[in-house]
Design an enzyme around this catalytic site. Sequence first.
Site, PDB file in Angstrom:
ATOM      1  CB  CYS A   2      10.649 -11.329  11.821  1.00 56.10           C
ATOM      2  SG  CYS A   2      10.214 -13.042  12.067  1.00 56.10           S
ATOM      3  NE  ARG A  27      12.003  -6.070  16.173  1.00 59.85           N
ATOM      4  CZ  ARG A  27      11.087  -5.219  16.619  1.00 59.85           C
ATOM      5  NH1 ARG A  27      11.430  -4.021  16.949  1.00 59.85           N
ATOM      6  NH2 ARG A  27       9.837  -5.583  16.737  1.00 59.85           N
ATOM      7  CD1 TRP A  73      13.387 -15.144  17.505  1.00 56.55           C
ATOM      8  CD2 TRP A  73      11.188 -15.464  17.697  1.00 56.55           C
ATOM      9  NE1 TRP A  73      13.124 -15.466  18.806  1.00 56.55           N
ATOM     10  CE2 TRP A  73      11.774 -15.675  18.954  1.00 56.55           C
ATOM     11  CE3 TRP A  73       9.812 -15.613  17.581  1.00 56.55           C
ATOM     12  CZ2 TRP A  73      11.046 -16.028  20.081  1.00 56.55           C
ATOM     13  CZ3 TRP A  73       9.080 -15.965  18.703  1.00 56.55           C
ATOM     14  CH2 TRP A  73       9.697 -16.165  19.931  1.00 56.55           C
ATOM     15  CG  ASN A  99       8.829  -8.816  10.191  1.00 54.37           C
ATOM     16  OD1 ASN A  99       9.635  -9.636   9.774  1.00 54.37           O
ATOM     17  ND2 ASN A  99       9.175  -7.637  10.686  1.00 54.37           N
ATOM     18  N   GLY A 100       5.223 -11.487  10.570  1.00 54.70           N
ATOM     19  CA  GLY A 100       3.817 -11.779  10.843  1.00 54.70           C
ATOM     20  C   GLY A 100       3.498 -13.219  10.499  1.00 54.70           C
ATOM     21  CD  GLU A 480      11.223  -6.184  35.772  1.00 54.53           C
ATOM     22  OE1 GLU A 480      10.265  -6.857  35.364  1.00 54.53           O
ATOM     23  OE2 GLU A 480      12.188  -5.883  35.065  1.00 54.53           O
ATOM     24  CE  LYS A 484      14.535  -7.578  33.336  1.00 53.68           C
ATOM     25  NZ  LYS A 484      13.394  -6.947  32.875  1.00 53.68           N
ATOM     26  CD  GLU A 487      13.301 -10.886  30.856  1.00 56.87           C
ATOM     27  OE1 GLU A 487      12.420 -10.732  30.012  1.00 56.87           O
ATOM     28  OE2 GLU A 487      13.797  -9.926  31.480  1.00 56.87           O
ATOM     29  CG  HIS A 503       0.507 -19.471  54.084  1.00 58.04           C
ATOM     30  ND1 HIS A 503      -0.061 -19.994  55.223  1.00 58.04           N
ATOM     31  CD2 HIS A 503       0.412 -18.128  54.222  1.00 58.04           C
ATOM     32  CE1 HIS A 503      -0.490 -19.014  56.003  1.00 58.04           C
ATOM     33  NE2 HIS A 503      -0.206 -17.861  55.422  1.00 58.04           N
ATOM     34  CE  LYS A 600      13.590  -4.061  24.209  1.00 56.50           C
ATOM     35  NZ  LYS A 600      13.673  -4.131  25.680  1.00 56.50           N
TER      36      LYS A 600
HETATM   37  C1  G6P Z   1       8.737  -9.562  25.529  1.00 53.45           C
HETATM   38  C2  G6P Z   1      10.076  -9.165  26.137  1.00 53.45           C
HETATM   39  C3  G6P Z   1       9.872  -8.645  27.557  1.00 53.45           C
HETATM   40  C4  G6P Z   1       8.874  -7.507  27.552  1.00 53.45           C
HETATM   41  C5  G6P Z   1       7.541  -7.920  26.922  1.00 53.45           C
HETATM   42  C6  G6P Z   1       6.599  -6.752  26.707  1.00 53.45           C
HETATM   43  O1  G6P Z   1       8.259 -10.703  26.138  1.00 53.45           O
HETATM   44  O2  G6P Z   1      10.972 -10.272  26.133  1.00 53.45           O
HETATM   45  O3  G6P Z   1      11.107  -8.192  28.068  1.00 53.45           O
HETATM   46  O4  G6P Z   1       8.674  -7.055  28.855  1.00 53.45           O
HETATM   47  O5  G6P Z   1       7.771  -8.500  25.636  1.00 53.45           O
HETATM   48  O6  G6P Z   1       7.130  -5.880  25.743  1.00 53.45           O
HETATM   49  P1  G6P Z   1       6.603  -4.412  25.514  1.00 53.45           P
HETATM   50  O7  G6P Z   1       7.368  -3.911  24.320  1.00 53.45           O
HETATM   51  O8  G6P Z   1       5.127  -4.533  25.209  1.00 53.45           O
HETATM   52  O9  G6P Z   1       6.847  -3.634  26.745  1.00 53.45           O
END
Ligand code: G6P
Length: 605
Positions: A2, A27, A73, A99-100, A480, A484, A487, A503, A600
Amino acid sequence: MCGIVGYVGNQKAAPVLIEGLARLEYRGYDSAGIAILGVGGTQVFRKVGRVRDLEASLPKRLTGRVGIGHTRWATHGPATEANAHPQTSADGRISVVHNGIIDNAAALRERLAARGVTFTSDTDTEVIAHLIARSEAGTLEAAVLDALSRVTGTYALAVIDERHPDRIVAARNGSPLILGVGDHEMFIASDLAALVRHTTSVVHLDDGELATVTTAGFRTFSREQENTAKAPTSVDIDIEEVDLAEHQHYMHKEIFDQPYSIERMLRGRLDERFGTARLDGLNLGPRELRGFRRVKILGCGSAYYAGQIGASMIEELARIPADAEPASEFRYRNPIIEPDTLYVAVSQSGETADTAFAVQEVKRKGGEIIGLVNVVGSTIARDSDGGVYLHAGPEIAVASTKALTHMATGFAMLALLLGRVRDLSISDGQRIIAGLQSLPGQIKEIVSEEAHIAAVAGGLAGAQSLFFIGRVRGFPVAREGAQKFKEVSYRHAEAYQTSELKHGPLALIDETMPTVSILPDDELTDRNLAALQQVTARNGPIVVITHPGVIDDPAIPQITVPKNESELDPILLTIPLQLLAYHAALALGLDIDKPRNLAKSVTVE
Ligand code: G6P
């Protein structure tokens, strides 16, 4: 997640709010709305879908100069127009964006319903609007405080009231909120990105703090209504950094930012003479740094994988046992906090709820915690005992690229510093410094291979499922890479230790299941090559991310990156994986900057 924006000033509020909401789109959200306070009262507009749909639905003449806006959201109730914010009181006098999560919303709803209040949404926010409207306190500030004294949970909120049409009252508890100070105008936002077009003079509210903003300025105060007398600080963001420029997507822009942003991050932090790093923000002297016998890194998502890269750098360079754990797990397992462990919270946004909570848990138990954080002045940055700012600039795309590289580079400097107060020699320290200084130029070389990487990505985009494999230093890189890929391309991508392939997972290998192998030129190269043969022997397609001279068979698809010091190679090996994911998603025609179901920064549980 949000987003909140608010405006009071001499301009029409609606365009300012819409522009601010568009800046927060990255976001992640599923509905949006604004409330404008004008001569005839408050007008509320809400829409499921994009900010541009909301904008298109607005009447032409909307002249009010005070307003609040929100991107939602969904948490309490589905993404519908009724559940979108602003939420209002029954008479429409009070409008609230929030928000929250309010934890006792269900109980409060029941109590209010018993007193005859009819609810028009499923949200916890509507409860706040009704509580404020029903308060008998004389001022809006007192009514907001009255309402907040009845709720438990987390919030950032902004409230407007037809009876007090000159102001917005804002409050923060556990969810970020910032005031932007303009010339006879004030802004409110949950994220700097929504403010930077208008002002770089900001005030970060603290938990438990409230603010009133009017055209005349702002006042911050505590729950006891005492002035907290905050002074604005200046933030160092360039508007160009939040614009796309010639790039089609933010993810692409941010990948190509890296040579410059890494150079900026390193500036002034490397001490060539003594072969060490200067990290003044840590607030830890050599004796304290020497005293740590363990390092524990906490983060979520890509920040957690960066933490794993960091842990192996710290073990190698400083020879201190180090490991990374998802902050989301750590916070719930009643962790044992040791006095001689250095805890490190890693976060791009500095607002991830799980990581922020883990910081609190460490502090409550008397542990020493530092932050590797990108957003200056964010919750985690402020709650940590010290830290290293990442200086990556704003990261807008949901999928993290440059922030991860900066986190890994930050860990390299921390490892160097921890090593140099122990047994790492000056010459080894100087070797690492030279390696760090080579990164910007080497990243440039890698991204200049974009066309080749895009062609490789095109070949992978058709697969339903892929493996990403690596070992020791290369394993977090593989994790990672898989993260990526899944995602942004929505393909199933799973990371495995190369050594573990035989294994179990080998059972899945056939001609439809590609394997992306992280295969650096290091002491494990031969073993990695042997493992790769187990894949090719079963007709599994492969792509190798490697260094020049490792694979001499031109028939094997490979992406080579320049060799650096082995300890730093993981930083460079992640870069082609970013482009690989980007181009697979592009080939599939997906919404790269805003992948489905993701946000985000996850500021709620
Ligand atoms: C969310 C995002 C990820 C990110 C993670 C941590 O899940 O979708 O892409 O790596 O939060 O976010 P931060 O702002 O704490 O690095």
